[in-house]
Design a protein around this motif. Structure first.
Motif, short mmCIF file in Angstrom:
data_model
loop_
_atom_site.label_atom_id
_atom_site.label_comp_id
_atom_site.label_asym_id
_atom_site.label_seq_id
_atom_site.Cartn_x
_atom_site.Cartn_y
_atom_site.Cartn_z
N ILE A 1 0.61 -1.32 -0.09
CA ILE A 1 0.47 -0.12 -0.05
C ILE A 1 1.35 1.24 0.12
CG2 ILE A 1 -1.40 1.73 1.95
CD1 ILE A 1 -2.95 -1.26 2.14
N GLU A 2 2.05 1.09 0.49
CA GLU A 2 2.65 1.78 0.59
C GLU A 2 3.77 2.91 -0.26
OE1 GLU A 2 5.46 1.64 4.37
OE2 GLU A 2 4.58 2.85 5.15
N ASN A 3 4.11 1.34 -1.37
CA ASN A 3 4.62 1.77 -2.60
C ASN A 3 3.98 0.70 -3.64
OD1 ASN A 3 6.75 2.94 -1.30
ND2 ASN A 3 7.70 0.85 -0.47
N GLY A 4 2.62 1.12 -3.59
CA GLY A 4 1.85 -0.07 -4.64
C GLY A 4 2.15 1.16 -6.51
N LEU A 5 2.44 2.20 -6.70
CA LEU A 5 2.79 2.73 -7.44
C LEU A 5 4.42 2.22 -8.20
CD1 LEU A 5 2.57 4.84 -10.29
CD2 LEU A 5 3.38 6.28 -9.04
N LEU B 1 5.94 -0.31 -7.09
CA LEU B 1 5.55 -2.41 -7.26
C LEU B 1 4.80 -2.49 -8.77
CD1 LEU B 1 4.54 -3.15 -3.64
CD2 LEU B 1 7.11 -3.86 -4.59
N SER B 2 3.86 -1.87 -9.20
CA SER B 2 2.88 -1.55 -10.00
C SER B 2 4.18 -1.19 -11.31
CB SER B 2 2.21 -0.77 -10.20
OG SER B 2 1.16 -0.25 -11.15
N VAL B 3 4.95 0.46 -11.46
CA VAL B 3 6.00 0.00 -12.38
C VAL B 3 6.69 -1.30 -12.57
CG1 VAL B 3 7.51 1.57 -13.13
CG2 VAL B 3 5.50 2.48 -12.49
N ALA B 4 7.44 -1.64 -11.59
CA ALA B 4 8.22 -2.91 -11.41
C ALA B 4 7.32 -4.21 -12.24
CB ALA B 4 8.46 -2.92 -10.21
N TYR B 5 6.09 -3.78 -11.69
CA TYR B 5 5.69 -5.41 -12.41
C TYR B 5 5.42 -5.14 -14.10
CZ TYR B 5 1.80 -8.57 -13.15
OH TYR B 5 0.91 -9.90 -13.56
N ASN B 6 4.88 -4.05 -14.00
CA ASN B 6 4.69 -3.47 -15.68
C ASN B 6 5.76 -4.05 -16.64
OD1 ASN B 6 1.26 -3.20 -15.43
ND2 ASN B 6 1.68 -2.07 -14.74
#
Length: 75
Positions: free
Chosen positions: A36-40, A42-47
């Motif tokens: 939740i703290e670093n959602g963006l 983690l999302s960028v890394a995953y994508n």
């Protein structure tokens, strides 16, 4: 020693059935999730990983990855 169960749609699970990443926890079971703290981030890394995997499967390279200052001339 701290023990707890996790209930998902009425089914009880043990803590070892999940990977739980917590920060600032006081009881070992709840806290502020790093997801939740670093959602963006983690999302960028995953994508990015998904995108690169798709390129590798197709045998392509990223656009603008390979560039030269001048064009090669066949002789």
């Amino acid at each position: 020693f701290k023990d707890y169960d996790i209930s998902v749609q009425g089914t009880l699970y043990k803590p070892y059935d999940f990977v739980k990443i917590l920060r600032n926890t006081t009881n070992g079971a709840s806290g502020k999730s790093i997801i939740i703290e670093n959602g963006l981030i983690l999302s960028v890394a995953y994508n990015s990983i998904k995108f690169e995997d798709a390129l590798v499967r197709k045998g392509e390279t990223k656009k603008d990855t390979l560039q030269a200052k001048r064009k090669w001339i066949k002789t």
